[in-house]
Design an enzyme around this catalytic site. Structure first.
Site, PDB file in Angstrom:
ATOM      1  NE  ARG A   1      -4.822  13.807   9.524  1.00 50.42           N
ATOM      2  CZ  ARG A   1      -6.005  13.832  10.136  1.00 50.42           C
ATOM      3  NH1 ARG A   1      -6.082  14.115  11.428  1.00 50.42           N
ATOM      4  NH2 ARG A   1      -7.112  13.624   9.447  1.00 50.42           N
TER       5      ARG A   1
ATOM      6  CG  ASP B   1      -1.065  11.291   2.334  1.00 54.17           C
ATOM      7  OD1 ASP B   1      -1.940  10.530   1.919  1.00 54.17           O
ATOM      8  OD2 ASP B   1      -1.155  11.923   3.399  1.00 54.17           O
TER       9      ASP B   1
ATOM     10  CD  GLN C   1       2.171   8.998   5.305  1.00 56.99           C
ATOM     11  OE1 GLN C   1       1.335   8.703   6.151  1.00 56.99           O
ATOM     12  NE2 GLN C   1       3.417   9.333   5.624  1.00 56.99           N
TER      13      GLN C   1
ATOM     14  CG  ASP D   1     -10.462  12.962   6.947  1.00 60.72           C
ATOM     15  OD1 ASP D   1     -10.251  12.042   6.141  1.00 60.72           O
ATOM     16  OD2 ASP D   1     -10.479  12.797   8.178  1.00 60.72           O
TER      17      ASP D   1
ATOM     18  CD1 TRP E   1      -1.025   2.359   2.224  1.00 52.98           C
ATOM     19  CD2 TRP E   1      -2.836   1.741   1.082  1.00 52.98           C
ATOM     20  NE1 TRP E   1      -1.916   3.406   2.259  1.00 52.98           N
ATOM     21  CE2 TRP E   1      -3.039   3.050   1.566  1.00 52.98           C
ATOM     22  CE3 TRP E   1      -3.852   1.135   0.319  1.00 52.98           C
ATOM     23  CZ2 TRP E   1      -4.207   3.768   1.331  1.00 52.98           C
ATOM     24  CZ3 TRP E   1      -5.021   1.862   0.087  1.00 52.98           C
ATOM     25  CH2 TRP E   1      -5.185   3.157   0.592  1.00 52.98           C
ATOM     26  CG  MET E   2       2.237   5.241  -2.308  1.00 51.72           C
ATOM     27  SD  MET E   2       3.324   5.386  -3.753  1.00 51.72           S
ATOM     28  CE  MET E   2       2.191   5.052  -5.092  1.00 51.72           C
TER      29      MET E   2
ATOM     30  CD1 TRP F   1       0.843   8.234   9.814  1.00 49.39           C
ATOM     31  CD2 TRP F   1      -0.688   9.576  10.741  1.00 49.39           C
ATOM     32  NE1 TRP F   1      -0.135   7.437  10.364  1.00 49.39           N
ATOM     33  CE2 TRP F   1      -1.082   8.229  10.925  1.00 49.39           C
ATOM     34  CE3 TRP F   1      -1.513  10.592  11.229  1.00 49.39           C
ATOM     35  CZ2 TRP F   1      -2.266   7.894  11.610  1.00 49.39           C
ATOM     36  CZ3 TRP F   1      -2.691  10.252  11.903  1.00 49.39           C
ATOM     37  CH2 TRP F   1      -3.043   8.904  12.080  1.00 49.39           C
ATOM     38  CB  THR F   2       1.489  13.473   5.417  1.00 46.53           C
ATOM     39  OG1 THR F   2       1.199  12.380   4.570  1.00 46.53           O
ATOM     40  CG2 THR F   2       1.708  14.709   4.585  1.00 46.53           C
TER      41      THR F   2
HETATM   42  N1  DQQ Z   1      -2.667  10.528   5.319  1.00 43.38           N
HETATM   43  C1  DQQ Z   1      -1.680  10.596   6.372  1.00 43.38           C
HETATM   44  C2  DQQ Z   1      -2.080  11.746   7.223  1.00 43.38           C
HETATM   45  C3  DQQ Z   1      -2.856  12.584   6.283  1.00 43.38           C
HETATM   46  C4  DQQ Z   1      -3.619  11.589   5.500  1.00 43.38           C
HETATM   47  C5  DQQ Z   1      -1.650   9.279   7.097  1.00 43.38           C
HETATM   48  C6  DQQ Z   1      -4.125  12.099   4.184  1.00 43.38           C
HETATM   49  O1  DQQ Z   1      -0.945  12.425   7.725  1.00 43.38           O
HETATM   50  O2  DQQ Z   1      -3.672  13.511   6.948  1.00 43.38           O
HETATM   51  O3  DQQ Z   1      -1.291   8.229   6.231  1.00 43.38           O
HETATM   52  O4  DQQ Z   1      -4.343  11.087   3.267  1.00 43.38           O
END
Ligand code: DQQ
Length: 536
Positions: free
Chosen positions: A145, A22, A38, A233, A19-20, A81-82
């Site tokens: 975040r 951001d 990610q 989101d 899986w991939m 995370w991102t």
């Molecule tokens: N993906 C990350 C978060 C971000 C979200 C986690 C957006 O940091 O907010 O994998 O797709």
């Protein structure tokens, strides 16, 4: 299963397996483009998130490197995370990223290359004093975040923004720092829009009103506008708006309140999320990366052992002609993959026609097309009150006076599977023409567990402009750019018959009362042969 293996792309970035999501920390450093992402090293679904890493000389041919950061600290044990990279004036790099802590609290962490003399930046060190930023008092613990690249204030401080929300209002918090270790939160926010929910992956960057090049993130001044992009989101789409940045109090105001960020224009009207730009000092341009997920089932992803691709990086410019839009265009390096081409000049498309384009196998293509519509017929057409929207329409099978017309890609000989990419013009009772740009997935696959939505949006077309289209076809993904990239649609498609040698491309005109002429150049595209890390 040959259908599943056909879906793997040939010139889009994707890991070897799993899986991939951001894009993270893109930058150009010592002759190499760096791309982090990610990544779940353990499965083809989201979870156990760490940072994957790859490098390239041209943004197209990639070499996979070892994971850059893994979840090995209390402050990122639930996920690395991102985050985003900032290149300091002395050439050093700082990386800021969100960690989800052992208690699943979102905090911001600092990391830097272990060895700045290594152009591949293989090893990364986390700052021992992490986290450098914890959620401000209030309700932010799980909604804090994705720090941006930092930009300089005129006082010489670095400034970043971080997405969050208060109740249902999406907000971008703003912080100043001198050393990336100590931060001062500004009163107020960069921007807020009620009803938009959590803002993920906020991006903030300048664009030039006059020049055809990109701007370093810290550039400001009279010829400059600022763009805010948010990833919602709640509806999983990326929205941007163009406006004015007020450095003094760290706020940004959209040019037009009705096209504010989160409610106005999308980067892409298909599947595209968590996008991030960087300034490429090598070619003096701003480049946009975006995550393109799957639109089949999770079960299918697990079976094929991978999920998601990244878009072809896109150059971003302010669209001087509309003043309201950005122009997104695949980076020029993609053209190095072009092989044999076919040209089709002034193909006449009478109402109701379908014309095959003989280009050989149609699985990896770069298509440039221009459509001209009979001006007399446009004038004569009667106007009405119809408001057209791609997604609420019956798709390319539904005939109107002045549309749809365009291309059928990933189509089999009998057209039992086909994906129309097309224009649809309507005339209002005021006599004004309105153009929509759509992508109809409803007949894209005989499979039932895939997305069959009709994507699309209104497309600004200015006086004197012909309709123009560019489509990149790469197995299970098509990226379509109308009017030089003013409106973009990306689709993931899972045909069962229109694969390998059976995949074809056609022109079509399903309007009842419009004669259209099309001119095209279509290239076969080479594969980018993404390489695995040699010492594995
Ligand atoms: N993906 C990350 C978060 C971000 C979200 C986690 C957006 O940091 O907010 O994998 O797709």
């Amino acid at each position: 299963n040959s259908m599943l293996s056909w879906q793997r792309t040939s010139f889009h970035f994707q890991p070897e397996k799993n899986w991939m999501n951001d894009p993270n920390g893109p930058m150009f450093y010592k002759g190499w483009y760096h791309f982090f992402y990610q990544y779940n090293p353990n499965a083809a679904v989201w979870g156990d998130i760490v940072w994957g890493h790859a490098v390239s000389k041209d943004l197209i041919h990639w070499l996979h490197l070892p994971l850059a950061m893994v979840a090995d600290q209390w402050y990122d044990q639930n996920g690395v995370w991102t985050g985003s990279a900032t290149i300091l004036p002395n050439g050093k790099i700082v990386m800021l990223y969100t960690g989800s802590t052992v208690e699943a609290v979102q905090v911001q962490n600092l990391a830097y290359p272990a060895d700045h003399s290594d152009p591949l930046l293989v090893h990364w060190v986390k700052y021992p004093g992490n986290p450098v930023l914890v959620p401000p008092p209030g309700t932010y613990k799980k909604d804090f975040r994705d720090p941006t690249t930092a930009w300089l204030t005129s006082e010489g401080k670095w400034r970043i923004t971080i997405g969050s929300k208060i109740n249902k209002t999406g907000i971008a918090l703003i912080y100043d720092t001198k050393d990336f270790i100590n931060y001062e939160k500004l009163d107020g926010v960069l921007h807020a829009v009620p009803g938009t929910g959590m803002w993920e992956c906020v991006d903030f960057f300048p664009v030039s009103k006059t020049e055809e090049n990109g701007l370093d993130t810290s550039v400001n001044g009279p010829g400059v506008k600022h763009v805010v992009k948010v990833s919602l989101d709640d509806d999983r789409h990326d929205y941007y708006a163009i406006g004015t940045y007020h450095e003094k109090n760290g706020t940004w105001i959209p040019d037009q309140p009705e096209i504010d960020v989160g409610i106005g224009i999308r980067y892409d009207y298909g599947i595209y999320y968590a996008a991030k730009t960087f300034y490429d000092q090598n070619k003096n341009r701003r480049v946009l990366w975006g995550w393109i997920g799957e639109s089949d089932s999770e079960a299918a992803d697990m079976k094929k052992g991978w999920a998601s691709v990244q878009s072809i990086p896109r150059t971003i410019l302010f669209d001087k002609k509309t003043g309201t839009h950005l122009l997104q265009w695949p980076v020029e390096e993609i053209e190095s993959l072009r092989l044999k081409s076919n040209e089709f000049n002034q193909v006449s498309l009478l109402p109701g026609s379908v014309v095959p384009l003989d280009v050989g196998p149609a699985t990896q293509l770069d298509i440039l097309a221009e459509f001209e519509i009979d001006k007399e017929l446009l004038k004569k057409a009667t106007g009405s009150n119809i408001t057209f929207s791609c997604s609420a329409s019956g798709g390319a099978a539904e005939r109107g006076a002045l549309g749809p017309f365009g291309l059928l890609v990933l189509a089999d000989e009998s057209l039992s599977e086909q994906t129309p990419v097309y224009f649809y013009i309507t005339k209002g009772s005021d006599g004004n023409l309105k153009t929509s740009f759509c992508n109809d997935q409803s007949r894209s696959s005989a499979a039932s567990d895939v997305n069959k939505q009709i994507y699309g949006s209104f497309l600004p077309v200015l006086k004197g402009e012909n309709l123009s289209l560019r489509v990149l076809v790469d197995h299970s993904i098509i990226e379509s750019f109308a009017q030089g990239g003013r409106t973009v649609i990306t689709s993931r498609l899972y045909p069962t018959k229109a694969i390998y040698e059976a995949a074809k491309v056609f022109l079509f005109n399903n309007a009842t009362n419009a004669s259209v002429t099309a001119s095209l150049k279509i290239w076969q595209m080479n594969s980018a042969f993404i390489r695995p890390y040699p010492n594995k």
